[in-house]
Design a protein around this motif. Structure first.
Motif, mmCIF file in Angstrom:
data_model
loop_
_atom_site.group_PDB
_atom_site.id
_atom_site.type_symbol
_atom_site.label_atom_id
_atom_site.label_comp_id
_atom_site.label_asym_id
_atom_site.label_seq_id
_atom_site.Cartn_x
_atom_site.Cartn_y
_atom_site.Cartn_z
ATOM 1 N N ASN A 72 7.119 0.045 10.285
ATOM 2 C CA ASN A 72 7.674 -1.244 10.649
ATOM 3 C C ASN A 72 7.305 -1.539 12.101
ATOM 4 O O ASN A 72 7.487 -0.681 12.979
ATOM 5 C CB ASN A 72 9.196 -1.231 10.493
ATOM 6 C CG ASN A 72 9.800 -2.620 10.583
ATOM 7 O OD1 ASN A 72 9.742 -3.277 11.615
ATOM 8 N ND2 ASN A 72 10.385 -3.073 9.484
ATOM 9 N N ARG A 163 1.653 -6.981 11.735
ATOM 10 C CA ARG A 163 1.975 -6.643 10.349
ATOM 11 C C ARG A 163 2.849 -7.730 9.702
ATOM 12 O O ARG A 163 4.053 -7.526 9.461
ATOM 13 C CB ARG A 163 2.671 -5.296 10.272
ATOM 14 C CG ARG A 163 1.915 -4.154 10.976
ATOM 15 C CD ARG A 163 2.412 -2.814 10.505
ATOM 16 N NE ARG A 163 1.964 -1.707 11.327
ATOM 17 C CZ ARG A 163 0.762 -1.134 11.296
ATOM 18 N NH1 ARG A 163 -0.146 -1.605 10.460
ATOM 19 N NH2 ARG A 163 0.462 -0.117 12.084
ATOM 20 N N PRO A 164 2.266 -8.890 9.416
ATOM 21 C CA PRO A 164 3.055 -10.013 8.882
ATOM 22 C C PRO A 164 3.757 -9.708 7.566
ATOM 23 O O PRO A 164 4.710 -10.396 7.193
ATOM 24 C CB PRO A 164 2.014 -11.127 8.716
ATOM 25 C CG PRO A 164 0.685 -10.456 8.741
ATOM 26 C CD PRO A 164 0.841 -9.255 9.604
ATOM 27 N N GLU A 165 3.318 -8.657 6.869
ATOM 28 C CA GLU A 165 3.975 -8.301 5.608
ATOM 29 C C GLU A 165 5.416 -7.838 5.823
ATOM 30 O O GLU A 165 6.194 -7.745 4.861
ATOM 31 C CB GLU A 165 3.185 -7.202 4.881
ATOM 32 C CG GLU A 165 3.117 -5.864 5.577
ATOM 33 C CD GLU A 165 1.929 -5.734 6.530
ATOM 34 O OE1 GLU A 165 1.538 -4.577 6.817
ATOM 35 O OE2 GLU A 165 1.409 -6.778 6.976
ATOM 36 N N PHE A 166 5.796 -7.572 7.076
ATOM 37 C CA PHE A 166 7.162 -7.153 7.365
ATOM 38 C C PHE A 166 8.076 -8.326 7.701
ATOM 39 O O PHE A 166 9.212 -8.121 8.129
ATOM 40 C CB PHE A 166 7.171 -6.131 8.500
ATOM 41 C CG PHE A 166 6.718 -4.761 8.082
ATOM 42 C CD1 PHE A 166 7.610 -3.840 7.564
ATOM 43 C CD2 PHE A 166 5.377 -4.407 8.191
ATOM 44 C CE1 PHE A 166 7.196 -2.584 7.173
ATOM 45 C CE2 PHE A 166 4.948 -3.144 7.806
ATOM 46 C CZ PHE A 166 5.855 -2.226 7.283
ATOM 47 N N GLY A 167 7.602 -9.543 7.514
ATOM 48 C CA GLY A 167 8.466 -10.705 7.649
ATOM 49 C C GLY A 167 8.357 -11.402 8.987
ATOM 50 O O GLY A 167 7.591 -11.017 9.876
ATOM 51 N N ASP A 171 13.615 -11.679 10.309
ATOM 52 C CA ASP A 171 13.677 -10.477 9.479
ATOM 53 C C ASP A 171 13.598 -9.220 10.340
ATOM 54 O O ASP A 171 14.288 -8.226 10.084
ATOM 55 C CB ASP A 171 12.527 -10.478 8.467
ATOM 56 C CG ASP A 171 12.558 -11.696 7.563
ATOM 57 O OD1 ASP A 171 13.641 -11.998 7.040
ATOM 58 O OD2 ASP A 171 11.505 -12.331 7.389
ATOM 59 N N ARG A 172 12.775 -9.279 11.363
ATOM 60 C CA ARG A 172 12.599 -8.116 12.224
ATOM 61 C C ARG A 172 13.841 -7.862 13.078
ATOM 62 O O ARG A 172 14.230 -6.710 13.321
ATOM 63 C CB ARG A 172 11.365 -8.315 13.108
ATOM 64 C CG ARG A 172 10.086 -8.384 12.268
ATOM 65 C CD ARG A 172 8.912 -8.941 13.049
ATOM 66 N NE ARG A 172 7.810 -9.222 12.150
ATOM 67 C CZ ARG A 172 6.585 -8.701 12.265
ATOM 68 N NH1 ARG A 172 6.303 -7.889 13.262
ATOM 69 N NH2 ARG A 172 5.648 -8.998 11.394
#
Length: 237
Positions: A72, A163-167, A171-172
């Motif tokens: 993450n 890492r845009p797949e983590f939102g 979200d972060r």
């Protein structure tokens, strides 16, 4: 002087007792040192492999390594920002005449792995020494400053954009606050950042003249010490 000395030792005892030795859920989540879970050890190893974002950046430019973990970005950013701040302290400690009789390089090197477990004792020991004349900054000061600044800026951007797949940022932030409740590693990094800020204020206060602008800029977290290393010419070698 003795009050300051006792304060740093007391802070060190609190740091070790609460972050490394306190049982789970007292005063916060996560496990103590002697109960570290395999998942926590794996996380530490993976974050270390992404030291200063070297492997992720190489991957981005096409050099693929099977060693590169995908974590993450919040965890990666927090780890690297803390390490970058610790990195900046080497030229500060090398130019600190009060610490010259101490093995400051050993304190710093061990601090790169366990941060304030070693940096706080250095501060406690140096506070018992009377004020000393200023030393010139070491020859590697600007190199360390530029590396630290670059990694710090990348870490800030990494937190919100990598890492845009983590939102998205929301979200972060949700993930970050969740980790503060159940991950002692995340809590430790946040405590480290606060300690670094406090130590920066003390060291820059000792190593700059009382009428200097740096007496004010020392209160700027991270970038205050980085700018001082780059732009203060009075004590440059």
């Amino acid at each position: 002087m003795n009050l300051k000395l006792n304060f740093f030792w007391g802070f060190w005892l609190l740091y070790v007792g609460s972050l490394l030795l306190a049982p789970s859920h007292f005063p916060f989540g996560g496990e103590p040192l002697w109960q570290l879970q395999p998942a926590t050890l794996t996380e530490v190893k993976q974050e270390s492999l992404n030291f200063f974002f070297v492997l992720p950046i190489l991957n981005y430019f096409g050099w693929r390594s099977p060693l590169t973990p995908v974590l993450n970005p919040v965890d990666e950013a927090l780890f690297n920002f803390a390490v970058a701040w610790m990195w900046l302290f080497l030229p500060v400690m090398a130019g600190d005449r009060k610490g010259q009789h101490l093995p400051y390089f050993a304190f710093w090197g061990l601090g790169m792995f366990l941060t304030n477990v070693f940096l706080l004792p250095y501060m406690a020991l140096r506070r018992s020494i009377s004020p000393q004349p200023f030393l010139p900054k070491p020859w590697f000061t600007r190199l360390f400053a530029w590396v630290g600044i670059c990694v710090g800026i990348i870490a800030i951007g990494w937190f919100g954009l990598a890492r845009p797949e983590f939102g998205l940022l929301g979200d972060r932030l949700d993930y970050f606050f969740l980790r503060l409740g159940d991950s002692r590693l995340t809590v430790a990094f946040m405590v480290d950042l606060l300690c670094f800020w406090f130590i920066q204020i003390f060291l820059m206060g000792d190593l700059t003249t009382k009428d200097s602008v740096w007496q004010t800029l020392r209160f700027v977290p991270f970038f205050g010490v980085a700018w001082w290393l780059l732009f203060d010419r009075r004590s440059s070698s």
